[in-house]
Design an enzyme around this catalytic site. Structure first.
Site, PDB file in Angstrom:
ATOM      1  N   SER A 117     -28.353  -3.224  67.882  1.00 25.50           N
ATOM      2  CA  SER A 117     -29.006  -2.563  67.085  1.00 25.50           C
ATOM      3  C   SER A 117     -29.292  -3.272  65.557  1.00 25.50           C
ATOM      4  O   SER A 117     -29.484  -4.420  65.567  1.00 25.50           O
ATOM      5  CB  SER A 117     -28.948  -1.217  67.034  1.00 25.50           C
TER       6      SER A 117
ATOM      7  N   HIS B 170     -31.523   3.328  74.520  1.00 29.31           N
ATOM      8  CA  HIS B 170     -30.769   2.557  73.348  1.00 29.31           C
ATOM      9  C   HIS B 170     -29.217   2.801  73.127  1.00 29.31           C
ATOM     10  O   HIS B 170     -28.846   3.859  72.879  1.00 29.31           O
ATOM     11  CB  HIS B 170     -31.325   2.975  71.885  1.00 29.31           C
TER      12      HIS B 170
HETATM   13  C1  GCU Z   1     -33.020   2.930  63.958  1.00 29.61           C
HETATM   14  C2  GCU Z   1     -33.849   1.639  63.298  1.00 29.61           C
HETATM   15  C3  GCU Z   1     -33.541   0.517  64.099  1.00 29.61           C
HETATM   16  C4  GCU Z   1     -32.047   0.151  64.433  1.00 29.61           C
HETATM   17  C5  GCU Z   1     -31.796   1.362  64.838  1.00 29.61           C
HETATM   18  C6  GCU Z   1     -30.015   1.167  65.050  1.00 29.61           C
HETATM   19  O1  GCU Z   1     -33.611   3.241  65.083  1.00 29.61           O
HETATM   20  O2  GCU Z   1     -35.470   2.247  63.108  1.00 29.61           O
HETATM   21  O3  GCU Z   1     -34.296  -0.709  63.441  1.00 29.61           O
HETATM   22  O4  GCU Z   1     -32.209  -1.095  64.885  1.00 29.61           O
HETATM   23  O5  GCU Z   1     -31.685   2.496  64.007  1.00 29.61           O
HETATM   24  O6  GCU Z   1     -29.464   0.406  64.333  1.00 29.61           O
HETATM   25  O7  GCU Z   1     -29.367   1.918  66.008  1.00 29.61           O
END
Ligand code: GCU
Length: 418
Positions: free
Chosen positions: A253, A397
């Site tokens: 992420s 995620h």
């Molecule tokens: C949030 C953010 C993302 C990122 C994510 C993470 O959702 O909007 O851009 O990738 O956090 O780091 O888990």
């Protein structure tokens, strides 16, 4: 055990030859809006890039400057990195691995320390390839080991975190995120460090590494984190247990956005695995792909510190960006890049990410790589292991064991452990 090593980190001299030397680019308002992804093989001055030499001498350095100028800010060159060995356990993971805890500091700078956890397989015939990844919660969360130092810095709030600081209750809580034993069993070392050692992920407080390097550098938090990957690599290339030609950068992420930036800028990274990296990383800034994917405006509003001030000027019209994220992927060419995703994680825009692989492919071909081995996304659960690779599993995620199985298969294909 305590031992000091002075590393000659080597300063990167990134010669810039291009149409706009020194990063002297136009105001964002003067850039033309282009809905299509910009052609990575066209220089800022409109001239075509037709040879491999031109790519490496002109276009790649120009892209580095463009990304620094309009998105991430510029980072300082490498200082000398000093490694202090805090602890070596030759009998980690039931004797399968050697675990090292190393503190990295910067010569002449009384500032931040990077706490590095390095776990190396004991069963091997030569130096091990290594995954290097930044973690979200401190090294002590990556393994069940009561001796790993609790990270002393500011932490994200979460279970077992008290007043934004780690407690004993957080030990081992990210074990199933890192799956270190799986990597060890397949002959790979794993090196991990905490993002907050470099720059705490707080939009309201800026108290990271940047303040020690003067006002000439406008590096954002993601730029600083990527610089942190490179400082860890300064150490790794000196460790006799590690194969310096087989360094795999991984991150999940926001840390995946960082791994991609590190891979694009630091050619010592042999393979890049930005996992579910999404907007600002492996997904397009222009609107395409998933309808509900994160936008430039949204990411700049929620996480303003991740990027430089200029990037905010593209909130309403990302079509004016003179690049898109396929150019960052292309900067890794011919080194393999795996974009990995999850079906339910549409926020990270998996379909938009695949479009970027298609758009980066001509650069890979120009420099003699086989690039992307398919015109369409592979089936869910199936790894496309071409140099531009793609993987998407069921689910949400997160970074889990199934993801690591794909990372390891991809690594086996490209930098196999001996
Ligand atoms: C949030 C953010 C993302 C990122 C994510 C993470 O959702 O909007 O851009 O990738 O956090 O780091 O888990």
């Amino acid at each position: 055990m305590s031992r000091f090593t002075l590393l000659n980190a080597g300063v990167f001299i990134m010669a810039f030859i291009g149409s706009a030397a020194g990063g002297d680019f136009p105001d964002s308002a003067k850039l033309p809006a282009k809905a299509d992804l910009p052609d990575p093989l066209v220089l800022f001055n409109g001239n075509a890039v037709t040879t491999k030499e031109q790519w490496f001498k002109e276009r790649r350095p120009e892209l580095k400057k463009l990304f620094e100028h309009y998105m991430f800010g510029a980072s300082p060159p490498a200082p000398k990195v000093i490694a202090k060995f805090e602890r070596i356990d030759k009998n980690a993971l039931g004797g399968k691995a050697t675990l090292k805890e190393i503190t990295l500091t910067f010569a002449g700078i009384d500032g931040p320390k990077i706490h590095l956890l390095l776990v190396v397989p004991n069963k091997r015939t030569g130096p091990a390839p290594v995954f290097v990844g930044m973690n979200f919660a401190g090294n002590h969360t990556a393994l069940d080991d009561p001796k790993i130092q609790l990270n002393p810095n500011w932490m994200y709030a979460g279970k077992g975190v008290k007043d934004n600081h780690a407690t004993e209750a957080t030990r081992g809580t990210q074990k199933n995120v890192w799956n270190i034993e799986d990597a060890i069993d397949r002959g790979y070392a794993v090196a991990t460090f905490y993002s907050g050692d470099i720059d705490a992920d707080r939009k309201d407080v800026r108290d990271g590494v940047q303040k020690y390097f003067g006002k000439d550098y406008d590096w954002s938090t993601i730029a600083a984190w990527a610089w942190g990957y490179s400082r860890v690599i300064d150490y790794l290339v000196t460790d006799p247990d590690i194969d310096a030609t087989k360094i795999i950068a991984v991150g999940h992420s926001r840390n995946g956005k960082t791994a991609l930036l590190a891979g694009a800028f630091d050619e010592r990274i042999a393979v890049v695995i930005p996992h579910q990296a999404g907007c600002g990383g492996s997904a397009p800034s222009r609107r395409r792909g998933e309808k509900n994917a994160e936008s430039v405006k949204r990411i700049n509003t929620t996480f303003p510190h991740w990027f430089n001030a200029r990037f905010k000027e593209f909130n309403e019209e990302p079509d004016r960006l003179p690049f898109d994220q396929h150019c960052l992927i292309a900067m890794c060419a011919p080194r393999p890049v795996l974009l990995s995703n999850a079906v339910e994680d549409t926020w990270a825009n998996p379909t938009g990410q695949f479009e970027l692989l298609l758009a980066a492919d001509p650069v890979y071909r120009l420099v003699g790589s086989k690039g992307l081995g398919a015109k369409k996304m592979p089936e869910v659960g199936k790894l496309l292991a071409s140099p531009l690779g793609f993987f998407m599993r069921e689910g949400k995620h997160s970074m889990n064991r199934q993801d690591w199985a794909a990372f390891l298969d991809f690594a086996d294909k490209h930098v196999k452990a001996k």
